[in-house]
Design an enzyme around this catalytic site. Structure first.
Site, mmCIF file in Angstrom:
data_model
loop_
_atom_site.group_PDB
_atom_site.id
_atom_site.type_symbol
_atom_site.label_atom_id
_atom_site.label_comp_id
_atom_site.label_asym_id
_atom_site.label_seq_id
_atom_site.Cartn_x
_atom_site.Cartn_y
_atom_site.Cartn_z
ATOM 1 N N LYS A 108 38.349 38.027 37.784
ATOM 2 C CA LYS A 108 39.569 37.272 37.528
ATOM 3 C C LYS A 108 40.773 38.205 37.633
ATOM 4 O O LYS A 108 40.642 39.410 37.566
ATOM 5 C CB LYS A 108 39.531 36.654 36.123
ATOM 6 C CG LYS A 108 38.545 35.490 36.052
ATOM 7 C CD LYS A 108 38.549 34.780 34.705
ATOM 8 C CE LYS A 108 39.892 34.383 34.217
ATOM 9 N NZ LYS A 108 40.665 33.567 35.148
ATOM 10 N N GLY A 109 41.944 37.595 37.799
ATOM 11 C CA GLY A 109 43.161 38.393 37.873
ATOM 12 C C GLY A 109 43.819 38.378 39.236
ATOM 13 O O GLY A 109 44.782 39.099 39.478
ATOM 14 N N THR A 159 45.517 30.277 34.453
ATOM 15 C CA THR A 159 46.579 30.516 35.434
ATOM 16 C C THR A 159 46.013 30.334 36.843
ATOM 17 O O THR A 159 44.865 30.680 37.097
ATOM 18 C CB THR A 159 47.110 31.956 35.260
ATOM 19 O OG1 THR A 159 47.725 32.047 33.973
ATOM 20 C CG2 THR A 159 48.145 32.310 36.330
ATOM 21 N N LYS A 215 33.879 30.193 45.740
ATOM 22 C CA LYS A 215 33.954 31.258 44.720
ATOM 23 C C LYS A 215 32.664 31.449 43.935
ATOM 24 O O LYS A 215 32.562 32.377 43.136
ATOM 25 C CB LYS A 215 35.096 30.945 43.770
ATOM 26 C CG LYS A 215 36.411 30.828 44.508
ATOM 27 C CD LYS A 215 37.538 30.781 43.573
ATOM 28 C CE LYS A 215 38.846 30.836 44.323
ATOM 29 N NZ LYS A 215 39.941 30.569 43.406
ATOM 30 N N SER A 249 46.242 28.212 41.012
ATOM 31 C CA SER A 249 46.493 26.963 41.728
ATOM 32 C C SER A 249 45.500 25.875 41.342
ATOM 33 O O SER A 249 45.827 24.674 41.430
ATOM 34 C CB SER A 249 46.431 27.222 43.242
ATOM 35 O OG SER A 249 45.217 27.852 43.583
ATOM 36 N N THR A 250 44.285 26.231 40.912
ATOM 37 C CA THR A 250 43.309 25.214 40.516
ATOM 38 C C THR A 250 43.679 24.660 39.139
ATOM 39 O O THR A 250 43.621 23.446 38.901
ATOM 40 C CB THR A 250 41.881 25.814 40.481
ATOM 41 O OG1 THR A 250 41.715 26.648 41.628
ATOM 42 C CG2 THR A 250 40.826 24.728 40.512
ATOM 43 N N GLU A 310 44.515 36.264 29.923
ATOM 44 C CA GLU A 310 43.347 35.392 30.149
ATOM 45 C C GLU A 310 42.158 35.875 29.327
ATOM 46 O O GLU A 310 41.419 35.072 28.755
ATOM 47 C CB GLU A 310 42.988 35.366 31.639
ATOM 48 C CG GLU A 310 43.966 34.542 32.453
ATOM 49 C CD GLU A 310 43.705 34.577 33.944
ATOM 50 O OE1 GLU A 310 44.163 33.657 34.637
ATOM 51 O OE2 GLU A 310 43.067 35.523 34.443
ATOM 52 N N ALA A 339 38.873 31.134 38.514
ATOM 53 C CA ALA A 339 38.230 32.442 38.727
ATOM 54 C C ALA A 339 38.364 32.782 40.207
ATOM 55 O O ALA A 339 38.540 31.888 41.046
ATOM 56 C CB ALA A 339 36.764 32.389 38.334
#
Ligand code: 5RP
Length: 231
Positions: free
Chosen positions: A96-97, A30, A123, A32-33, A105, A85
């Site tokens: 994550k999250g 999940t 990141k 945008s990447t 996930e 991530a």
């Protein structure tokens, strides 16, 4: 988000398609990447590649379906998961999250034979913690859950004042530690609080990282005491 970082996400997302082979059951992360990955994957699918995607959120499920990618929530295995991530350290430990999808996930990644993480260079960090750790909590008696978490973390915020709901109908609190010296311990302590559904610290996953960096993407194999790189 600068254009530079957005472009790094795009390059990383697109490169991840090289890991996919026809016939695979694919965990679909999940964010945008991952969106860039899904768009590139859709081109392959439209060209005849046959895969089944296991989406880690309703958002990803809707996007995958709209792009013509087959999805299922009940396969008997997962060959490969491609996910993003919020932070990843040099041992492959992650926060994550950020998008609130940590619960699914974790399930999908934990059952996956191989994990590929796609992100921009900002990141990839020495120490986790600048990004607040998302913690999914049940709304039931949550004032007390939050109070207990507050004793473990100096700076806790209920995401969107409680208006943010996960796919499971839960809330997220974001725990700002600034610097997490021992992610294993932090994970265990937060996870042990009654009312906590999941904690956005992911350990022992040994991911391959595809890291967008200026005009290209580096591929780095991460794991406890393992870091190797392929161009
Ligand atoms: C969602 C996640 C995402 O993978 C993470 O937030 C990264 O998202 P983006 O690619 O938009 O930066 O964990 O729950």
């Amino acid at each position: 988000m600068t254009n530079l970082l957005e472009n790094e996400k795009r390059i990383a997302g697109i490169k991840a398609v090289n890991f996919v082979k026809s016939g695979m059951v694919l965990g679909l992360g999940t964010g945008s990447t991952v969106r860039y990955f899904l768009e590139a994957l859709a081109e392959k699918v439209n060209g005849g590649m046959d895969i089944i995607g296991v989406p880690t959120s309703k958002k990803t499920e809707q996007l995958a379906i709209s792009l013509g990618i087959k999805t299922s929530n009940s396969t008997d295995h997962v060959d490969l998961t491609i996910d993003g991530a919020d932070e990843i350290d040099h041992s492959g430990r992650m926060i994550k999250g950020g998008g609130g999808a940590l619960f699914k996930e974790r399930i999908v990644a934990s059952h996956s034979n191989e994990i590929v993480i796609v992100c921009d260079h900002s990141k990839y960090v020495e120490t986790l913690g600048k990004f607040p750790v998302p913690v999914e909590i049940s709304p039931f008696m949550e004032l007390l859950t939050i109070k207990m978490i507050g004793k473990l973390c100096p700076n806790v915020t209920l995401r969107n004042n409680g208006e943010f709901l996960t796919d499971q109908g839960n809330h997220i609190v974001d725990c700002n530690f600034d610097n997490i010296e021992n992610p294993e311990e932090t994970y265990q302590i937060l996870r042990s609080v009654p009312g906590v559904v999941d904690v956005g610290i992911f350990l022992h996953m040994k991911p391959t990282l595809i890291l967008g960096e200026k005009g290209y993407a580096r591929e780095i194999k991460l794991g406890e005491n393992v870091t190797s790189e392929r161009t």
